[in-house]
Design a protein around this motif. Structure first.
Motif, PDB file in Angstrom:
ATOM      1  N   ASN A 150       0.704   4.080  -2.767  1.00  0.00           N
ATOM      2  CA  ASN A 150       0.497   5.322  -2.517  1.00  0.00           C
ATOM      3  C   ASN A 150       1.791   6.468  -3.161  1.00  0.00           C
ATOM      4  OD1 ASN A 150      -1.095   7.573  -1.068  1.00  0.00           O
ATOM      5  ND2 ASN A 150       0.755   7.668   0.163  1.00  0.00           N
ATOM      6  N   ARG A 188       0.878  -1.305  -0.028  1.00  0.00           N
ATOM      7  CA  ARG A 188      -0.061   0.071  -0.136  1.00  0.00           C
ATOM      8  C   ARG A 188       0.848   1.308  -0.194  1.00  0.00           C
ATOM      9  NH1 ARG A 188      -3.041  -2.952   3.471  1.00  0.00           N
ATOM     10  NH2 ARG A 188      -2.153  -1.969   5.212  1.00  0.00           N
ATOM     11  N   GLU A 243       0.868   9.311  -5.819  1.00  0.00           N
ATOM     12  CA  GLU A 243       1.492  10.720  -5.736  1.00  0.00           C
ATOM     13  C   GLU A 243       2.320  11.400  -6.906  1.00  0.00           C
ATOM     14  OE1 GLU A 243       2.874  11.856  -1.731  1.00  0.00           O
ATOM     15  OE2 GLU A 243       0.988  10.860  -0.886  1.00  0.00           O
TER      16      GLU A 243
END
Length: 158
Positions: free
Chosen positions: A43, A39, A47
């Motif tokens: 993430n 995760r 971004e």
């Protein structure tokens, strides 16, 4: 070596940097054994994707580069070219090496830290060339890269 003639060219290099970062973080997420690490890298990839979109939109708005008063286009182009050539994501074999090591946690994280630091330096230099009206976007991305570096460092300490 890259040559820059417009601020949009410089921002285009940032777009490519973010694309390569996304691909690397996706690869790291794919091979992560722990769900929380998976995760985390997903993430980071997300971004980097958002940064790519910000820079792509910025490139459409920009015209000529604003050179620092102390530099000529030739000097600054040579400097930025060297900066990009030495960036982890543009170094020959870095992506392949990272893909091979992506199952090795510490090596992967240290590689990710290297590319975050290189990106931060490039973004700092972008502030010299890009009109002030665009600085808030660059500063936002710069702060996120700082946060990524802190998060990656914290991962190593766990």
């Amino acid at each position: 070596m890259a040559e820059f003639f417009s601020a949009a060219d410089v921002v285009g290099a940032a777009v490519e940097m973010e694309r390569r970062g996304q691909a690397l973080y996706r690869r790291m997420a794919q091979v992560a054994e722990k769900p929380e690490i998976k995760r985390f890298f997903e993430n980071l990839a997300g971004e980097e994707r958002r940064h790519e979109e910000l820079f792509a939109a910025m490139a459409k708005r920009l015209g000529a580069a604003e050179l620092p008063a102390w530099s000529t286009m030739e000097e600054y182009s040579a400097y930025l070219g060297a900066l990009l050539d030495s960036h982890a994501l543009f170094s020959p074999g870095f992506a392949k090496e990272m893909a091979e090591k992506s199952g090795l946690f510490e090596e992967s994280v240290r590689g990710a830290m290297s590319l975050e630091k290189d990106s931060m330096l490039f973004f700092q230099e972008m502030l010299q060339l890009i009109p002030g009206s665009e600085h808030s976007f660059i500063l936002e991305c710069l702060e996120e890269e700082r946060r990524h570096l802190r998060q990656l460092s914290a991962l190593l300490k766990k």
